[in-house]
Scaffold this motif. Sequence first.
Motif, PDB file in Angstrom:
ATOM      1  N   VAL A  23     -27.524   7.430  20.795  1.00 22.29           N
ATOM      2  CA  VAL A  23     -27.885   8.797  21.175  1.00 22.29           C
ATOM      3  C   VAL A  23     -26.678   9.725  21.013  1.00 22.29           C
ATOM      4  CG1 VAL A  23     -28.738  10.258  23.034  1.00 22.29           C
ATOM      5  CG2 VAL A  23     -29.704   7.986  22.710  1.00 22.29           C
ATOM      6  N   GLN A  24     -25.482   9.213  21.314  1.00 19.41           N
ATOM      7  CA  GLN A  24     -24.286  10.016  21.060  1.00 19.41           C
ATOM      8  C   GLN A  24     -24.133  10.307  19.566  1.00 19.41           C
ATOM      9  OE1 GLN A  24     -20.538   9.386  22.993  1.00 19.41           O
ATOM     10  NE2 GLN A  24     -21.452   8.239  24.678  1.00 19.41           N
ATOM     11  N   GLY A  25     -24.494   9.341  18.734  1.00 21.87           N
ATOM     12  CA  GLY A  25     -24.466   9.573  17.291  1.00 21.87           C
ATOM     13  C   GLY A  25     -25.389  10.712  16.895  1.00 21.87           C
ATOM     14  N   ALA A  26     -26.577  10.747  17.508  1.00 26.48           N
ATOM     15  CA  ALA A  26     -27.506  11.849  17.235  1.00 26.48           C
ATOM     16  C   ALA A  26     -26.899  13.186  17.649  1.00 26.48           C
ATOM     17  CB  ALA A  26     -28.822  11.607  17.964  1.00 26.48           C
ATOM     18  N   GLY A  27     -26.162  13.173  18.762  1.00 25.07           N
ATOM     19  CA  GLY A  27     -25.509  14.397  19.209  1.00 25.07           C
ATOM     20  C   GLY A  27     -24.455  14.885  18.226  1.00 25.07           C
ATOM     21  N   LYS A  28     -23.687  13.969  17.642  1.00 26.08           N
ATOM     22  CA  LYS A  28     -22.689  14.360  16.632  1.00 26.08           C
ATOM     23  C   LYS A  28     -23.354  14.980  15.413  1.00 26.08           C
ATOM     24  CE  LYS A  28     -19.160  10.849  17.705  1.00 26.08           C
ATOM     25  NZ  LYS A  28     -19.841  10.130  18.799  1.00 26.08           N
ATOM     26  N   LEU A  29     -24.536  14.474  15.086  1.00 25.85           N
ATOM     27  CA  LEU A  29     -25.247  14.955  13.898  1.00 25.85           C
ATOM     28  C   LEU A  29     -25.917  16.305  14.162  1.00 25.85           C
ATOM     29  CD1 LEU A  29     -26.076  14.186  10.995  1.00 25.85           C
ATOM     30  CD2 LEU A  29     -28.040  12.980  11.985  1.00 25.85           C
ATOM     31  N   PHE A  54     -26.559  12.530  24.634  1.00 27.41           N
ATOM     32  CA  PHE A  54     -26.612  13.411  23.475  1.00 27.41           C
ATOM     33  C   PHE A  54     -25.510  14.462  23.557  1.00 27.41           C
ATOM     34  CE2 PHE A  54     -28.237  17.060  21.117  1.00 27.41           C
ATOM     35  CZ  PHE A  54     -28.691  16.481  19.946  1.00 27.41           C
ATOM     36  N   ALA A  55     -25.333  15.060  24.744  1.00 25.21           N
ATOM     37  CA  ALA A  55     -24.307  16.097  24.915  1.00 25.21           C
ATOM     38  C   ALA A  55     -22.910  15.522  24.748  1.00 25.21           C
ATOM     39  CB  ALA A  55     -24.454  16.743  26.294  1.00 25.21           C
ATOM     40  N   PHE A  56     -22.666  14.303  25.256  1.00 22.15           N
ATOM     41  CA  PHE A  56     -21.368  13.664  25.049  1.00 22.15           C
ATOM     42  C   PHE A  56     -21.076  13.536  23.560  1.00 22.15           C
ATOM     43  CE2 PHE A  56     -21.361  11.155  29.305  1.00 22.15           C
ATOM     44  CZ  PHE A  56     -20.839  12.268  29.952  1.00 22.15           C
ATOM     45  N   GLY A  57     -22.096  13.129  22.800  1.00 19.21           N
ATOM     46  CA  GLY A  57     -21.912  12.981  21.366  1.00 19.21           C
ATOM     47  C   GLY A  57     -21.620  14.297  20.682  1.00 19.21           C
ATOM     48  N   GLN A  58     -22.278  15.363  21.120  1.00 17.70           N
ATOM     49  CA  GLN A  58     -22.054  16.673  20.506  1.00 17.70           C
ATOM     50  C   GLN A  58     -20.600  17.125  20.619  1.00 17.70           C
ATOM     51  OE1 GLN A  58     -25.092  19.104  22.553  1.00 17.70           O
ATOM     52  NE2 GLN A  58     -25.918  19.525  20.524  1.00 17.70           N
ATOM     53  N   GLY A  59     -19.908  16.658  21.658  1.00 17.72           N
ATOM     54  CA  GLY A  59     -18.571  17.159  21.947  1.00 17.72           C
ATOM     55  C   GLY A  59     -17.597  17.046  20.787  1.00 17.72           C
ATOM     56  N   ALA A  60     -17.606  15.925  20.076  1.00 16.88           N
ATOM     57  CA  ALA A  60     -16.644  15.726  18.987  1.00 16.88           C
ATOM     58  C   ALA A  60     -16.852  16.743  17.875  1.00 16.88           C
ATOM     59  CB  ALA A  60     -16.756  14.311  18.441  1.00 16.88           C
ATOM     60  N   THR A  61     -18.100  16.913  17.441  1.00 14.79           N
ATOM     61  CA  THR A  61     -18.372  17.857  16.356  1.00 14.79           C
ATOM     62  C   THR A  61     -18.149  19.288  16.820  1.00 14.79           C
ATOM     63  OG1 THR A  61     -20.122  16.308  15.718  1.00 14.79           O
ATOM     64  CG2 THR A  61     -19.988  18.363  14.499  1.00 14.79           C
ATOM     65  N   GLN A  62     -18.541  19.575  18.047  1.00 16.66           N
ATOM     66  CA  GLN A  62     -18.371  20.941  18.554  1.00 16.66           C
ATOM     67  C   GLN A  62     -16.895  21.303  18.714  1.00 16.66           C
ATOM     68  OE1 GLN A  62     -20.809  21.034  22.095  1.00 16.66           O
ATOM     69  NE2 GLN A  62     -22.587  21.775  20.971  1.00 16.66           N
ATOM     70  N   SER A  63     -16.056  20.317  19.021  1.00 16.42           N
ATOM     71  CA  SER A  63     -14.622  20.599  19.109  1.00 16.42           C
ATOM     72  C   SER A  63     -14.093  21.099  17.767  1.00 16.42           C
ATOM     73  CB  SER A  63     -13.856  19.346  19.539  1.00 16.42           C
ATOM     74  OG  SER A  63     -14.152  19.018  20.883  1.00 16.42           O
ATOM     75  N   ALA A  64     -14.550  20.465  16.691  1.00 14.60           N
ATOM     76  CA  ALA A  64     -14.148  20.925  15.357  1.00 14.60           C
ATOM     77  C   ALA A  64     -14.754  22.285  15.047  1.00 14.60           C
ATOM     78  CB  ALA A  64     -14.572  19.900  14.309  1.00 14.60           C
TER      79      ALA A  64
END
Length: 306
Positions: free
Chosen positions: A282-288, A224-234
């Motif tokens: 789960v990474q997708g959920a993190g991006k969302l 989940f945290a790995f997925g969050q990284g892309a959106t959080q970078s923006a």
Amino acid sequence: MSVSIILPTFRRPEGLRAALGSLMAQSRQPDEIIVVDNDPAGSARTGVANAEAVARCKVVYVHEPRAGVANARNAGWAAASGRYIAFLDDDEIASAGWLEALLATAQALPADIVFGPLRGEALDAPTGLRAGLAQRLYSRPGANRDERLDAPYGCGNSLVDRDAFTLAEAPFDPRMNVSGGEDDLFFAELARQGARFGWSAKAHAVETVDARRTSWRYLLARSFAFGQGATQSAANARPRRWVGIAFWMAVGLGQLVAYGAMAAITSLTRSASAASWLDRAVQGAGKLFWVEAFEPRFYGEAAPAD
């Protein structure tokens, strides 16, 4: 060429001992090893003193009492004097030719930042889908030859030529102290400055993974945290990139739905690909769900005890 190795540690005496032992056995000795003790109590001081007594290079103890992975990396960065900065974590063990291989690749490609392969070794030997997910999350496979990379990995098992960039005095973002992802933002900034990324096939290291970090709870939180990284970078860009946030949230929703369905199907059929689909879902959920309220807490005193 001068080389500093930064080794952050937080209450892992056995891991620190193994990591330091592997660094002191390098075929190409660094100019210095910077151990950053991120425990407010300074628990690593004695272990570092013992290593310093037998080391063939300079060993520097830095106490950073402000808990957090970005704080620890920043303290090491500030203390390091080398042109090249290599990173190894306190749960990683470097092969004897690790540093020599990283430096050789940096010169031969050439590359400003070099990453090497990691092999995860789980101490509790998980089985089935959990084992597949653990291997996916804790291993870094790659080509069997040196080559250029289009995108970076994480800090563990990496080498940076800091003379190639213009960086802040504390280049790791403290907003990522407990969740991790500070290295994603760091390398994203270097990419904006034109970084050339490289892969060093012979720079092998092992990541030892304790039982707590192979529990379902921890593995899914890590994905989940790995997925969050892309959106959080923006979101963490200055100014904030709202178009990028919307894009990555849309990508995340699509991944959650499509990959979630594939994960369900392949897990029922016991397919070897199930772990990959589950990780992507789960990474997708993190991006969302990228906002701070949903961030897992992995580092420093915020790390879960179980």
